[in-house]
Design a protein around this motif. Structure first.
Motif, mmCIF file in Angstrom:
data_model
loop_
_atom_site.group_PDB
_atom_site.id
_atom_site.type_symbol
_atom_site.label_atom_id
_atom_site.label_comp_id
_atom_site.label_asym_id
_atom_site.label_seq_id
_atom_site.Cartn_x
_atom_site.Cartn_y
_atom_site.Cartn_z
ATOM 1 N N GLU A 105 -19.327 4.708 8.659
ATOM 2 C CA GLU A 105 -18.794 3.371 8.891
ATOM 3 C C GLU A 105 -17.973 2.890 7.694
ATOM 4 O OE1 GLU A 105 -21.787 4.379 9.321
ATOM 5 O OE2 GLU A 105 -22.359 4.036 11.417
ATOM 6 N N GLU A 106 -16.867 2.214 7.990
ATOM 7 C CA GLU A 106 -15.958 1.760 6.929
ATOM 8 C C GLU A 106 -16.594 0.728 6.020
ATOM 9 O OE1 GLU A 106 -12.136 0.565 8.212
ATOM 10 O OE2 GLU A 106 -11.606 2.519 9.065
ATOM 11 N N GLN A 107 -17.631 0.035 6.500
ATOM 12 C CA GLN A 107 -18.256 -1.007 5.675
ATOM 13 C C GLN A 107 -18.812 -0.438 4.368
ATOM 14 O OE1 GLN A 107 -21.551 -2.649 7.798
ATOM 15 N NE2 GLN A 107 -22.760 -0.772 7.749
ATOM 16 N N PHE A 108 -19.159 0.845 4.385
ATOM 17 C CA PHE A 108 -19.710 1.454 3.175
ATOM 18 C C PHE A 108 -18.652 1.627 2.084
ATOM 19 C CE2 PHE A 108 -22.822 3.235 6.335
ATOM 20 C CZ PHE A 108 -23.907 2.479 5.889
ATOM 21 N N LEU A 109 -17.386 1.548 2.449
ATOM 22 C CA LEU A 109 -16.319 1.702 1.460
ATOM 23 C C LEU A 109 -16.248 0.514 0.503
ATOM 24 C CD1 LEU A 109 -13.481 3.253 3.664
ATOM 25 C CD2 LEU A 109 -14.966 4.421 2.035
ATOM 26 N N GLU A 110 -17.020 -0.547 0.789
ATOM 27 C CA GLU A 110 -17.091 -1.677 -0.146
ATOM 28 C C GLU A 110 -17.834 -1.283 -1.426
ATOM 29 O OE1 GLU A 110 -19.047 -4.768 1.958
ATOM 30 O OE2 GLU A 110 -17.573 -4.849 3.583
ATOM 31 N N VAL A 111 -18.641 -0.244 -1.334
ATOM 32 C CA VAL A 111 -19.380 0.253 -2.495
ATOM 33 C C VAL A 111 -18.419 1.061 -3.372
ATOM 34 C CG1 VAL A 111 -21.348 1.674 -3.220
ATOM 35 C CG2 VAL A 111 -21.455 0.366 -1.080
ATOM 36 N N GLY A 137 -23.013 15.125 14.589
ATOM 37 C CA GLY A 137 -23.827 13.917 14.714
ATOM 38 C C GLY A 137 -25.027 13.941 13.795
ATOM 39 N N GLY A 138 -25.642 15.110 13.656
ATOM 40 C CA GLY A 138 -26.791 15.222 12.778
ATOM 41 C C GLY A 138 -26.446 14.949 11.328
ATOM 42 N N ASN A 139 -25.333 15.475 10.867
ATOM 43 C CA ASN A 139 -24.912 15.235 9.479
ATOM 44 C C ASN A 139 -24.533 13.782 9.261
ATOM 45 O OD1 ASN A 139 -24.712 17.833 7.727
ATOM 46 N ND2 ASN A 139 -24.002 18.491 9.742
ATOM 47 N N GLU A 140 -23.919 13.158 10.242
ATOM 48 C CA GLU A 140 -23.570 11.740 10.118
ATOM 49 C C GLU A 140 -24.822 10.875 10.060
ATOM 50 O OE1 GLU A 140 -19.166 11.753 12.269
ATOM 51 O OE2 GLU A 140 -20.941 11.148 13.427
ATOM 52 N N ARG A 141 -25.847 11.238 10.823
ATOM 53 C CA ARG A 141 -27.099 10.473 10.779
ATOM 54 C C ARG A 141 -27.803 10.651 9.438
ATOM 55 N NH1 ARG A 141 -27.456 12.390 16.021
ATOM 56 N NH2 ARG A 141 -28.852 14.094 15.405
ATOM 57 N N VAL A 142 -27.692 11.844 8.873
ATOM 58 C CA VAL A 142 -28.352 12.122 7.598
ATOM 59 C C VAL A 142 -27.706 11.354 6.451
ATOM 60 C CG1 VAL A 142 -28.724 13.923 5.862
ATOM 61 C CG2 VAL A 142 -29.277 14.373 8.242
ATOM 62 N N VAL A 143 -26.375 11.273 6.447
ATOM 63 C CA VAL A 143 -25.694 10.644 5.313
ATOM 64 C C VAL A 143 -25.780 9.123 5.358
ATOM 65 C CG1 VAL A 143 -23.344 10.344 6.265
ATOM 66 C CG2 VAL A 143 -23.644 10.917 3.851
ATOM 67 N N ARG A 144 -25.944 8.561 6.540
ATOM 68 C CA ARG A 144 -25.913 7.096 6.675
ATOM 69 C C ARG A 144 -26.980 6.399 5.837
ATOM 70 N NH1 ARG A 144 -25.906 7.047 11.872
ATOM 71 N NH2 ARG A 144 -23.650 7.278 12.019
ATOM 72 N N PRO A 145 -28.243 6.839 5.857
ATOM 73 C CA PRO A 145 -29.250 6.166 5.005
ATOM 74 C C PRO A 145 -28.929 6.275 3.517
ATOM 75 C CG PRO A 145 -30.323 7.524 6.678
ATOM 76 C CD PRO A 145 -28.869 7.863 6.714
ATOM 77 N N ARG A 146 -28.340 7.389 3.110
ATOM 78 C CA ARG A 146 -27.956 7.550 1.703
ATOM 79 C C ARG A 146 -26.917 6.511 1.306
ATOM 80 N NH1 ARG A 146 -31.167 10.839 -1.546
ATOM 81 N NH2 ARG A 146 -31.838 12.669 -0.383
ATOM 82 N N LEU A 147 -25.920 6.342 2.155
ATOM 83 C CA LEU A 147 -24.871 5.366 1.870
ATOM 84 C C LEU A 147 -25.420 3.943 1.936
ATOM 85 C CD1 LEU A 147 -21.888 6.936 3.859
ATOM 86 C CD2 LEU A 147 -22.591 7.348 1.504
ATOM 87 N N ALA A 148 -26.351 3.719 2.862
ATOM 88 C CA ALA A 148 -26.963 2.397 2.975
ATOM 89 C C ALA A 148 -27.761 2.066 1.713
ATOM 90 C CB ALA A 148 -27.864 2.340 4.206
ATOM 91 N N ASP A 149 -28.457 3.074 1.158
ATOM 92 C CA ASP A 149 -29.183 2.864 -0.099
ATOM 93 C C ASP A 149 -28.220 2.484 -1.219
ATOM 94 O OD1 ASP A 149 -31.578 3.449 1.093
ATOM 95 O OD2 ASP A 149 -31.696 5.502 0.327
ATOM 96 N N ALA A 150 -27.093 3.196 -1.299
ATOM 97 C CA ALA A 150 -26.105 2.902 -2.342
ATOM 98 C C ALA A 150 -25.578 1.479 -2.199
ATOM 99 C CB ALA A 150 -24.959 3.906 -2.266
#
Length: 738
Positions: free
Chosen positions: A284-290, A335-348
């Motif tokens: 998601e583009e919202q993570f690019l705010e980090v 899809g599996g890789n996208e699901r895996v990376v999302r929590p990491r980016l959310a933590d950041a």
């Protein structure tokens, strides 16, 4: 002549440690090849090809003999006087030695006599049979296994081959399950790690066309593994395939995408897959705010993904995954890789949002609760020392304005150590401080200085971008160096837990490349004195634990104690920095003699060292250089033996024509050389002094320095002292004497 064929050896194992795979593969193949060569089983033109994949180490060697050629050997037995009696008959000692070599008394007549040092000795000539390939390969394989640079050895059990049931322990980097040894198309009967060689291996875990994969001969190894096993056996070929696929995937997305090709990550991913398949994913583009450094680091370090940036280097919301499988429909993998990376980016994103709720200035007090070193106090106390050193350097380089900005940046530079983001990703210290400084409304100058004060972090890294950043970086490194040298915490061998060598090289690079008007000894002593004032004023924290640079901060309770850095700290540290400089200059292509000549004078402005080296190199190319260097060395030795005996030169006391001529030549030459030296034209200064060769040679040919008349001797020593000083302003020319 033994028949030569190509040899293939493969050890099939469970998944090897990815960060060590390339090194393991090269070591396995290299040692195997060298051992075969040492036993005479290879030819002069034999070529080695190493292979390494996640589950195998292998080597292909061309032109390997079935049996090594016989070799003539001449062995020294003993001195003639020991081996033969007065009648020329063999002594018991000689017969015993011959028996040990498989010979008897009949061999005595054929022994050779040859001088060996002071005495004549007996030599026994024989022919040593060449080793069979099976024996030679067994030895080579055992050596290759024994010398593998294994990060950590595993122990596992294998069922024994004997009639009685049982298990034997095996120690290796990972459990081994197969061994292939083919000489041409023939299996070589060798054993290792409880395995017996054959001609079968295993392919890809999920996509192999055949199982097992049967190898017809040594030369078909790579192609058969690819065709039947769906494995690219060569590490380099697999890496090249990944690079190609990454570039093609980015190209398919359009002209605005570029892959961040991290070399270490490429090697690691190459060691994780047997047949790579690059897939394109997104978030998601919202993570690019980090800050993009955070997202890039988490994708690369945690997930082994390759981020995509635009043509301006800005991170996009697309990334590339190197998969080990190639399904017809890759959507599930994507899809599996996208699901895996999302929590990491959310933590950041969470860390970034939380950190910004508290300013850097509000975090300063918290540094007093973080241990820096159990003898040097807390990070808070360290920051005060860095601030004071930065203010002093700033005042020298730019007056009160620079001193003030350096003080502010130094006060805040370490505060991001207390943020959640740096706690999760220590690699981002400094970088996050720059982001948070901008959020707090601080100037770009301060933000850049906070971000850059760790630079240069490694060899070839860029230097701080601003003058404030240079001042704070210098202060930070000098504080670390004087503190660690003051408590005797020095690098030893290859151990340097506080990166003092890197800090020293950082100081050197800034002084040289920024052409700073700072003298090294004064700079080091200034840092020591300032640190001591703060130690004596407030004491230091004594703690049971310490925290090396770059590690996570630790909280602790403490008591305060008076402390002082010894006076000899400055000299030891200056010597260390000059030693680092010498090594760096030799790596740049200057000879040891050139470097030694220049650094022997301990030039205080390091930015001048390169000019001095160029001048020395130009001087050394002159015909007069060797004679002047030798004379300079002679003069130095004379002055050392007559220390304190010289006097100011008086022309009226010059008696011999040669000393008058030398004095006149110096009067005509030295002032011009001194003026050129003062103007920074070191090459011209040495070239001018080269004209003194003839009068110097004549002086030593016709003048006795140690005259009986004390006044005459003192005058001549004074003349030599003046000459020595004039010749050694750029470098110690005596170091050029061979």
């Amino acid at each position: 002549m033994s028949q030569q064929k190509n040899l293939l050896v493969e050890l099939f194992v469970e998944e090897l440690p990815p960060k060590a795979l390339k090194k393991l593969g090269d070591a396995f193949a290299g040692v195997l090849f060298e051992q075969l060569k040492a036993q005479g089983l290879t030819a002069a033109d034999s070529a080695l090809t190493p292979f390494a994949s996640p589950r195998r180490l292998a080597a292909h060697v061309t032109a390997v003999a079935e049996r090594a050629a016989d070799k003539a050997v001449s062995q020294k037995l003993m001195p003639v006087s020991v081996g033969l009696d007065a009648n020329g008959q063999p002594t018991p000692a000689l017969l015993k030695r011959l028996g040990a070599l498989g010979a008897d008394a009949s061999a005595v007549a054929g022994l050779k006599r040859a001088p060996d040092g002071k005495a004549e000795a007996l030599f026994f000539d024989s022919v040593q049979p060449g080793v069979d390939l099976a024996v030679g390969l067994q030895k080579a394989l055992d050596e290759a296994i024994a010398k593998l640079p294994i990060p950590k050895v595993m122990s596992y059990q294998l069922e024994t081959d004997c009639e009685l049931p049982g298990w034997s322990s095996v120690h290796f980097v990972r459990p081994a399950h197969g061994l292939v040894a083919l000489h041409g198309g023939s299996v070589v009967p060798v054993k290792v790690l409880g395995l017996t060689a054959g001609n079968a291996t295993q392919g890809h875990r999920f996509e192999a066309a055949k199982s097992p994969v049967l190898l017809a001969d040594a030369d078909s190894y790579a192609q058969t593994l690819l065709t039947d096993g769906s494995v690219i056996a060569s590490f380099n070929d697999r890496r090249f395939a990944i690079v190609q696929q990454l570039a093609q995937a980015a190209e398919r997305l359009g002209p605005g995408y570029e892959v961040l090709m991290d070399e270490a990550l490429l090697d690691e991913v190459t060691a994780l897959v047997e047949r790579p398949n690059v897939l394109t994913c997104g978030f998601e583009e919202q993570f690019l705010e980090v800050p993009q450094e955070c997202l890039i680091l988490t994708m690369k370090a945690n997930q082994k993904y390759f981020p995509l940036v635009d043509t301006h280097g800005k991170l996009t919301n697309r990334f590339l995954v190197v998969s080990n499988i190639s399904p017809d429909d890759a959507s599930a993998v994507i899809g599996g890789n996208e699901r895996v990376v999302r929590p990491r980016l959310a933590d950041a994103k969470f860390f970034f949002d939380q950190d910004r709720k508290k300013t850097l200035k509000d975090r300063v007090e918290g540094l007093g609760k973080v241990v820096y070193h159990n003898k040097l106090g807390t990070q808070g106390e360290r920051v005060e020392r860095v601030r004071a050193i930065a203010r002093a350097i700033g005042e020298q380089l730019g007056g009160a304005t620079l001193a003030a900005s350096a003080d502010t940046a130094a006060q805040l530079a370490k505060t991001d150590l207390l943020t959640d983001m740096v706690g999760e990703f220590p690699e981002l210290q400094g970088i996050m401080g720059g982001y948070y400084a901008r959020h707090d409304g601080l100037s770009e100058d301060i933000a850049f200085a906070i971000e850059d004060h760790y630079k240069p972090r490694f060899a070839g890294d860029e230097l701080p971008r601003t003058q404030t950043g240079v001042v704070v970086a210098l202060a930070d490194k000098l504080e670390t160096l004087v503190g660690m040298f003051g408590i005797g915490n020095l690098p030893t061998g290859d151990k340097d837990p506080f990166a003092l060598r890197r800090h020293a090289l950082g100081v050197i690079r800034m002084l040289v490349e920024k052409d700073l008007l700072l003298e090294l000894n004064s700079l080091v002593e200034q840092a020591r004195v300032i640190s001591n004032k703060l130690f004596s004023g407030r004491g230091v924290v004594i703690s049971q634990s310490s925290s090396p640079a770059g590690s996570s901060p630790r909280m602790h309770s403490s008591v305060s104690q008076m402390f002082e850095l010894p006076a000899d700290t400055s000299k030891a540290l200056s010597d260390f920095i000059y030693d680092r400089l010498a090594g760096s200059l030799r790596e740049q292509g200057y000879s040891a003699q050139e470097v030694d000549a220049v650094l022997a004078l301990r030039p205080q402005r390091l930015a001048e060292v390169a000019q001095r080296l160029q001048a020395v190199r130009a001087f050394a190319a002159l015909p007069a250089a060797a004679a002047l260097a030798a004379a300079n060395k002679r003069i130095g030795n004379i002055l050392k033996k007559s220390e304190g005996e010289g006097a100011a030169v008086q022309a009226s006391r010059l008696v011999e024509p040669a000393e008058k001529d030398l004095f006149a030549a110096m009067q005509a030459t030295v002032p011009a050389a001194d003026a050129e030296f003062a103007n920074g034209d070191y090459t011209a200064s040495l070239m001018t002094l080269a004209a003194l060769r003839a009068p110097v040679d004549a002086f030593f040919d016709g003048v006795m320095v140690n005259a009986d008349d004390p006044a005459l001797k003192a005058n001549r020593l004074g003349l030599l002292k003046s000459l020595h000083e004039a010749m050694n302003r750029v470098a110690d020319l005596s170091r050029l004497a061979t």
